[in-house]
Design an enzyme around this catalytic site. Structure first.
Site: not given
Length: 364
Positions: A45, A207, A107, A65, A125, A39
């Protein structure tokens, strides 16, 4: 396994019935049932807000978690099922697919677990942080016959295809270079965010650099390109808060980019051709809702602007709606297998460029 046997709790609210009805307004047999794994702040979004606009996709449940965060999202968005753990979500046989919105360093682990559990995967990503994790993921997706898609939101908007066609047409002469600016000021609470922690893929290049590389892949092609990067790594915990990158591509084309969490906001690609300069300003805006984008084509003569300007305007679109539709369609039509090659190429380059810049910083 029935939901009662899994100790799953149900959470629906009358206020959000319109969202649920929008999500299930299609034939059940064609519905991709999606669970949300994690979450993080991007989940509303990227998934929950756009989902009502995507037929054939149903948000079934959510797990996190920290259970209270899952409960809060479920209550706000009318999500029916809250799982007590991430593993419990993966064990639910009614789910066809999962969206992974966990911290970046998790990931690879949860991609493997999700694929092993028979779920298609849409992962925020980057796909992973370490190139050595890539073969396992690709092999698992192929072994289980499942789709694994990295969520690069800009990839599913027609502006890239149109820009590529304009370049390849030769109408404006040969491509010379591109310049990218992607600078997004960090919020005041950045110390509590993954962006401030190197071990979680922190810093502006991990990022934001993927959007530059994806742009080059789609619009120009980067095979056999030479890449370099520089940063002072003077952000929180030694993260790169401003990063510059360069590439020399085929036919002498050069590409340069600047990324930053400390400079004023900008998201812009400028493409320089012999007889025109093509600019797309504020290309990030479509991640916030349905917005128009336009390509501005300023004509040149002898290297100078003639004053004649043309525009190619796109109807309002939402990147994340487009992305969810692409994911749904890929799951529905596995014969049109989504290749991981471009994601694999990006992860290798992100790691290489970042390591190159880091080595220069240590030496200096």
């Amino acid at each position: 396994m029935k939901s009662s046997e899994m100790s799953i709790r149900q959470s629906t609210t009358d206020a959000d019935e319109h969202i649920l009805s929008a999500q299930v307004s299609h034939h059940p047999e064609s519905t991709v049932k999606l669970g949300i794994l994690g979450c993080s702040g991007i989940v509303p979004r990227a998934v929950l807000d756009p989902a009502p606009y995507v037929d054939g996709l149903e948000i079934v449940g959510v797990a996190n978690r920290t259970l209270s965060k899952a409960e809060s999202l479920a209550e706000h968005y009318g999500i029916a099922t809250i799982y007590n753990s991430l593993d419990e979500l993966l064990a639910d046989p009614q789910l066809d697919a999962v969206y992974i919105g966990l911290s970046n360093e998790l990931h690879a682990t949860w991609i493997r677990k999700a694929l092993s559990a028979g779920k298609h995967v849409l992962v925020e990503k980057p796909l992973c942080l370490y190139p050595e994790e890539l073969p396992m993921m690709g092999a698992a997706a192929q072994h289980y016959g499942l789709q694994l898609i990295e969520g690069i939101m800009v990839a599913h908007h027609p502006w890239q295809h149109t820009l590529r066609e304009l370049i390849q047409s030769g109408e404006y002469g040969d491509l010379i270079r591109t310049v990218t600016q992607l600078t997004i000021p960090a919020k005041d609470n950045h110390q509590d965010n993954y962006r401030s922690h190197p071990e979680q893929g922190g810093g502006c290049f991990w990022d934001l650099g993927c959007y530059w590389l994806q742009f080059l892949q789609q619009v120009i092609g980067i095979q056999h390109g030479e890449f370099d990067g520089q940063s002072l790594f003077d952000g929180p915990n030694g993260c790169d808060w401003t990063f510059e990158a360069q590439a020399r591509l085929a036919h002498g084309v050069t590409a340069e980019a600047i990324f930053s969490f400390e400079k004023p906001y900008s998201s812009r690609h400028i493409v320089y051709l012999e007889h025109a300069t093509i600019t797309i300003n504020d290309f990030f805006r479509c991640n916030l809702g349905f917005y128009k984008l336009k390509l501005k084509i300023a004509l040149l003569e002898n290297g100078q602007e003639t004053g004649e300007v043309r525009y190619h305007t796109f109807e309002p679109m939402n990147y994340y709606v487009n992305q969810l539709r692409f994911f749904r369609d890929t799951v529905h039509h596995p014969s049109n297998h989504h290749s991981l090659d471009e994601s694999v190429e990006r992860i290798h380059l992100l790691s290489h460029i970042h390591a190159t810049a880091k080595s220069k910083s240590v030496i200096s």
